[in-house]
Write a protein that holds these residues in place. Structure first.
Motif, PDB file in Angstrom:
ATOM      1  N   ASN A  17       0.858  -1.107  -0.074  1.00 26.81           N
ATOM      2  CA  ASN A  17      -0.034  -0.036  -0.035  1.00 26.81           C
ATOM      3  C   ASN A  17       0.988   1.221  -0.085  1.00 26.81           C
ATOM      4  O   ASN A  17       1.970   1.254   0.453  1.00 26.81           O
ATOM      5  CB  ASN A  17      -0.908   0.025   1.031  1.00 26.81           C
ATOM      6  CG  ASN A  17      -1.349   1.215   1.449  1.00 26.81           C
ATOM      7  OD1 ASN A  17      -0.800   2.087   2.372  1.00 26.81           O
ATOM      8  ND2 ASN A  17      -2.873   1.872   1.354  1.00 26.81           N
ATOM      9  N   ALA A  18       0.418   2.342  -0.869  1.00 24.75           N
ATOM     10  CA  ALA A  18       1.020   3.564  -0.486  1.00 24.75           C
ATOM     11  C   ALA A  18      -0.027   4.736  -0.217  1.00 24.75           C
ATOM     12  O   ALA A  18      -0.994   4.400  -0.784  1.00 24.75           O
ATOM     13  CB  ALA A  18       1.610   4.001  -2.127  1.00 24.75           C
ATOM     14  N   ASN A  56       3.409   0.647   2.979  1.00 31.28           N
ATOM     15  CA  ASN A  56       3.079  -0.249   4.113  1.00 31.28           C
ATOM     16  C   ASN A  56       3.090  -1.770   3.533  1.00 31.28           C
ATOM     17  O   ASN A  56       2.694  -2.125   2.098  1.00 31.28           O
ATOM     18  CB  ASN A  56       1.714   0.078   4.553  1.00 31.28           C
ATOM     19  CG  ASN A  56       1.495   1.687   5.083  1.00 31.28           C
ATOM     20  OD1 ASN A  56       2.363   1.739   5.953  1.00 31.28           O
ATOM     21  ND2 ASN A  56       1.146   2.537   4.268  1.00 31.28           N
ATOM     22  N   ALA A  57       3.332  -2.674   4.375  1.00 32.69           N
ATOM     23  CA  ALA A  57       2.549  -4.175   4.156  1.00 32.69           C
ATOM     24  C   ALA A  57       1.260  -3.839   4.623  1.00 32.69           C
ATOM     25  O   ALA A  57       0.941  -3.472   5.337  1.00 32.69           O
ATOM     26  CB  ALA A  57       3.472  -4.894   4.776  1.00 32.69           C
ATOM     27  N   GLU A 116      -2.121  -2.158   8.700  1.00 32.71           N
ATOM     28  CA  GLU A 116      -1.131  -1.655   7.552  1.00 32.71           C
ATOM     29  C   GLU A 116      -0.153  -1.384   8.557  1.00 32.71           C
ATOM     30  O   GLU A 116      -0.290  -0.962   9.803  1.00 32.71           O
ATOM     31  CB  GLU A 116      -1.518  -0.499   7.123  1.00 32.71           C
ATOM     32  CG  GLU A 116      -2.414  -0.499   5.820  1.00 32.71           C
ATOM     33  CD  GLU A 116      -2.909   0.665   5.432  1.00 32.71           C
ATOM     34  OE1 GLU A 116      -2.329   1.790   5.608  1.00 32.71           O
ATOM     35  OE2 GLU A 116      -4.000   0.936   4.763  1.00 32.71           O
ATOM     36  N   GLY A 117       1.338  -1.649   8.214  1.00 34.92           N
ATOM     37  CA  GLY A 117       2.473  -1.285   8.778  1.00 34.92           C
ATOM     38  C   GLY A 117       3.407  -0.905   7.782  1.00 34.92           C
ATOM     39  O   GLY A 117       3.698  -1.714   6.768  1.00 34.92           O
ATOM     40  N   GLY A 118       4.131   0.341   8.138  1.00 32.72           N
ATOM     41  CA  GLY A 118       5.321   0.460   7.246  1.00 32.72           C
ATOM     42  C   GLY A 118       6.331   1.935   7.600  1.00 32.72           C
ATOM     43  O   GLY A 118       6.117   1.981   8.695  1.00 32.72           O
ATOM     44  N   HIS A 122       4.653   4.031  10.509  1.00 32.89           N
ATOM     45  CA  HIS A 122       3.266   4.124  10.262  1.00 32.89           C
ATOM     46  C   HIS A 122       2.476   2.906  10.680  1.00 32.89           C
ATOM     47  O   HIS A 122       3.044   1.779  10.318  1.00 32.89           O
ATOM     48  CB  HIS A 122       3.122   4.674   9.037  1.00 32.89           C
ATOM     49  CG  HIS A 122       1.621   4.574   8.609  1.00 32.89           C
ATOM     50  ND1 HIS A 122       1.047   3.669   7.725  1.00 32.89           N
ATOM     51  CD2 HIS A 122       0.508   5.515   8.886  1.00 32.89           C
ATOM     52  CE1 HIS A 122      -0.358   3.935   7.678  1.00 32.89           C
ATOM     53  NE2 HIS A 122      -0.774   4.791   8.281  1.00 32.89           N
ATOM     54  N   GLY A 123       1.516   2.890  11.351  1.00 34.13           N
ATOM     55  CA  GLY A 123       0.517   1.713  11.264  1.00 34.13           C
ATOM     56  C   GLY A 123      -0.857   2.207  11.316  1.00 34.13           C
ATOM     57  O   GLY A 123      -1.308   3.492  11.604  1.00 34.13           O
ATOM     58  N   ALA A 124      -1.787   1.447  11.117  1.00 38.14           N
ATOM     59  CA  ALA A 124      -3.219   1.554  10.659  1.00 38.14           C
ATOM     60  C   ALA A 124      -4.081   0.484  10.861  1.00 38.14           C
ATOM     61  O   ALA A 124      -3.994  -0.613  10.584  1.00 38.14           O
ATOM     62  CB  ALA A 124      -3.368   2.372   9.280  1.00 38.14           C
TER      63      ALA A 124
END
Length: 220
Positions: free
Chosen positions: A86-87, A114-115, A131-133, A170-172
């Motif tokens: 993901n971007a 992110n992955a 998400e994490g990246g 970043h995490g979501a």
């Protein structure tokens, strides 16, 4: 480097969309939304609590907080049914007052790569997303002034005079709620850890809340 990276994100989205036919078996999603990112006021050494040192005027003045309306644009590319990449790019729509005594405004933005993990199958109506990246944060400062040819004809101008760039983790956590076969609504909570952001705001941690509308290609 940071300007180039920010420009790459919309290009990456376009490239993902251009490869929809080849990637339709896995699924490509694009989305745009609104929300807000928040941070408290910082305190500069030698200043009163929640006051920041203004290098332009040489005085301490009330420190700014982060808030306001943010936009977010992003794209997911699911390489496997449950795993993908993901971007995202989130940005404040309008400039916010930062150091008013010096005539400076700020417009913070965040970008991340992110992955992605979707624990349920992409053909479900409710699809949780994790998400994490890594990425970066960009804080341009604008100097605003008004020049008047006459008392009734004035022109406002805005110019970037400095930019603060920071690395971020970043995490979501979000969920895609499909209202149609391919159209979804995506509420999401993001947490940005931005290195040394506490020099401009009160904390390195920036929570963000958004609701997006998106479309998944290749979904049946």
């Amino acid at each position: 480097m940071f300007k180039i990276t920010i420009r790459i994100i919309p290009l990456l989205v376009l490239l993902l969309l251009a490869g929809v036919k080849q990637a339709s078996a896995q699924g490509v999603s694009a989305y745009f939304g609104l929300g807000s990112a928040t941070d408290s006021a910082t305190t500069s050494p030698g200043c009163s609590p929640k006051f920041i040192f203004d290098e332009v005027t040489g005085n301490c003045e009330a420190a700014p907080t982060m808030g306001g309306v943010f936009g977010v644009i992003g794209a997911d590319f699911m390489i496997k049914p449950h795993f993908g990449v993901n971007a995202e790019y989130s940005f404040r729509f309008a400039q916010a007052s930062y150091l008013p005594d010096a005539g400076l405004n700020a417009r913070p933005g965040f970008y991340d790569f992110n992955a992605v993990y979707q624990p349920t199958s992409g053909d479900k109506r409710i699809v949780p997303v994790l998400e994490g990246g890594i990425g970066g944060s960009r804080l341009p400062l604008y100097f605003n002034q008004q020049s008047c040819a006459t008392s009734s004809i004035c022109v406002n101008s805005s110019q970037v005079v400095a930019t603060s760039n920071h690395f971020q983790l970043h995490g979501a956590v979000g969920v895609k709620l499909y209202v149609k076969s391919n159209i979804f609504i995506k509420p999401q909570f993001d947490l940005h850890w931005v290195k040394n952001l506490n020099q401009q705001y009160g904390s390195d941690f920036v929570p963000q809340y958004t609701i997006s509308v998106g479309y998944t290609f290749g979904r049946h």
